[in-house]
Write a protein that holds these residues in place. Structure first.
Motif, mmCIF file in Angstrom:
data_model
loop_
_atom_site.group_PDB
_atom_site.id
_atom_site.type_symbol
_atom_site.label_atom_id
_atom_site.label_comp_id
_atom_site.label_asym_id
_atom_site.label_seq_id
_atom_site.Cartn_x
_atom_site.Cartn_y
_atom_site.Cartn_z
ATOM 1 N N CYS A 1 0.836 -1.211 0.000
ATOM 2 C CA CYS A 1 0.000 0.000 0.000
ATOM 3 C C CYS A 1 0.867 1.256 0.000
ATOM 4 O O CYS A 1 0.564 2.224 -0.697
ATOM 5 C CB CYS A 1 -0.929 0.004 1.205
ATOM 6 N N THR A 2 1.936 1.238 0.764
ATOM 7 C CA THR A 2 2.848 2.381 0.789
ATOM 8 C C THR A 2 3.499 2.560 -0.578
ATOM 9 O O THR A 2 3.664 3.684 -1.052
ATOM 10 C CB THR A 2 3.935 2.175 1.859
ATOM 11 N N GLY A 3 3.845 1.457 -1.212
ATOM 12 C CA GLY A 3 4.441 1.529 -2.539
ATOM 13 C C GLY A 3 3.488 2.114 -3.561
ATOM 14 O O GLY A 3 3.885 2.905 -4.413
ATOM 15 N N LEU A 4 2.224 1.749 -3.468
ATOM 16 C CA LEU A 4 1.234 2.301 -4.395
ATOM 17 C C LEU A 4 0.947 3.772 -4.099
ATOM 18 O O LEU A 4 0.806 4.581 -5.012
ATOM 19 C CB LEU A 4 -0.069 1.495 -4.318
ATOM 20 N N ALA A 5 0.871 4.117 -2.829
ATOM 21 C CA ALA A 5 0.528 5.493 -2.454
ATOM 22 C C ALA A 5 1.681 6.462 -2.703
ATOM 23 O O ALA A 5 1.479 7.568 -3.209
ATOM 24 C CB ALA A 5 0.121 5.543 -0.985
ATOM 25 N N ARG A 6 2.887 6.063 -2.360
ATOM 26 C CA ARG A 6 4.028 6.967 -2.466
ATOM 27 C C ARG A 6 4.923 6.690 -3.669
ATOM 28 O O ARG A 6 5.823 7.462 -3.961
ATOM 29 C CB ARG A 6 4.885 6.876 -1.206
ATOM 30 N N GLY A 7 4.736 5.583 -4.292
ATOM 31 C CA GLY A 7 5.532 5.246 -5.455
ATOM 32 C C GLY A 7 6.917 4.714 -5.125
ATOM 33 O O GLY A 7 7.819 4.762 -5.958
ATOM 34 N N ARG A 8 7.102 4.206 -3.945
ATOM 35 C CA ARG A 8 8.396 3.623 -3.587
ATOM 36 C C ARG A 8 8.178 2.437 -2.657
ATOM 37 O O ARG A 8 7.244 2.398 -1.873
ATOM 38 C CB ARG A 8 9.302 4.654 -2.934
ATOM 39 N N LEU A 9 9.058 1.489 -2.755
ATOM 40 C CA LEU A 9 8.990 0.282 -1.943
ATOM 41 C C LEU A 9 10.093 0.300 -0.895
ATOM 42 O O LEU A 9 11.132 0.924 -1.083
ATOM 43 C CB LEU A 9 9.134 -0.961 -2.823
ATOM 44 N N PRO A 10 9.876 -0.405 0.201
ATOM 45 C CA PRO A 10 10.912 -0.430 1.240
ATOM 46 C C PRO A 10 12.109 -1.256 0.794
ATOM 47 O O PRO A 10 11.994 -2.168 -0.025
ATOM 48 C CB PRO A 10 10.211 -1.079 2.432
ATOM 49 N N ILE A 11 13.272 -0.923 1.333
ATOM 50 C CA ILE A 11 14.472 -1.693 1.021
ATOM 51 C C ILE A 11 14.710 -2.786 2.054
ATOM 52 O O ILE A 11 15.476 -3.716 1.814
ATOM 53 C CB ILE A 11 15.714 -0.780 0.935
ATOM 54 N N GLU A 12 14.020 -2.668 3.210
ATOM 55 C CA GLU A 12 14.199 -3.652 4.273
ATOM 56 C C GLU A 12 12.935 -3.707 5.122
ATOM 57 O O GLU A 12 12.334 -2.683 5.429
ATOM 58 C CB GLU A 12 15.385 -3.252 5.147
ATOM 59 N N ILE A 13 12.536 -4.916 5.487
ATOM 60 C CA ILE A 13 11.404 -5.102 6.389
ATOM 61 C C ILE A 13 11.905 -5.916 7.567
ATOM 62 O O ILE A 13 12.454 -7.007 7.398
ATOM 63 C CB ILE A 13 10.236 -5.835 5.691
ATOM 64 N N SER A 14 11.753 -5.368 8.767
ATOM 65 C CA SER A 14 12.201 -6.068 9.969
ATOM 66 C C SER A 14 11.101 -6.005 11.020
ATOM 67 O O SER A 14 10.001 -5.518 10.754
ATOM 68 C CB SER A 14 13.489 -5.438 10.498
ATOM 69 N N THR A 15 11.416 -6.461 12.204
ATOM 70 C CA THR A 15 10.428 -6.434 13.277
ATOM 71 C C THR A 15 10.104 -5.014 13.713
ATOM 72 O O THR A 15 9.068 -4.773 14.317
ATOM 73 C CB THR A 15 10.937 -7.231 14.504
ATOM 74 N N ARG A 16 10.998 -4.068 13.407
ATOM 75 C CA ARG A 16 10.738 -2.664 13.733
ATOM 76 C C ARG A 16 9.953 -1.955 12.642
ATOM 77 O O ARG A 16 9.614 -0.795 12.789
ATOM 78 C CB ARG A 16 12.049 -1.930 13.979
ATOM 79 N N GLY A 17 9.705 -2.612 11.543
ATOM 80 C CA GLY A 17 8.939 -2.012 10.462
ATOM 81 C C GLY A 17 9.744 -1.924 9.184
ATOM 82 O O GLY A 17 10.836 -2.481 9.066
ATOM 83 N N ALA A 18 9.176 -1.214 8.219
ATOM 84 C CA ALA A 18 9.812 -1.079 6.912
ATOM 85 C C ALA A 18 10.757 0.117 6.921
ATOM 86 O O ALA A 18 10.489 1.145 7.523
ATOM 87 C CB ALA A 18 8.751 -0.900 5.839
#
Length: 89
Positions: A14-31
């Motif tokens: 959803c963040t990628g669609l809304a902002r046009g960028r994807l996270p580089i890392e997903i961990s227990t603390r978040g993206a």
């Protein structure tokens, strides 16, 4: 488990669609996104430069202290103001 798995995948999508960028890392603390990583790298670089400057200043002060200690040791060894006392019983 399905809820958390879905949350883990849907939030970055959803963040990628809304902002046009994807996270580089997903961990227990978040993206984590690239912008945050770049800012973090710049902060780390600045901290390293400050530490290097501090280390250089401390090395200079240490060299000055060693020189002063050597000078004081030389003065103490050459100080003969008190005559030697020989006592025999």
């Amino acid at each position: 488990m399905v809820f958390y798995g879905n949350l883990l995948l849907m939030t970055p999508a959803c963040t990628g669609l809304a902002r046009g960028r994807l996270p580089i890392e997903i961990s227990t603390r978040g993206a984590r996104f690239a912008e945050q990583a770049d800012r973090s790298a710049a902060q780390d670089g600045a901290a390293i430069e400050r530490l290097e400057a501090t280390t250089d200043r401390l090395a200079l002060k240490l060299a000055e202290a060693r020189t002063e200690i050597e000078r004081l040791e030389e003065l103490a060894s050459s100080d003969r103001t008190q005559p030697e006392v020989i006592s025999e019983r």
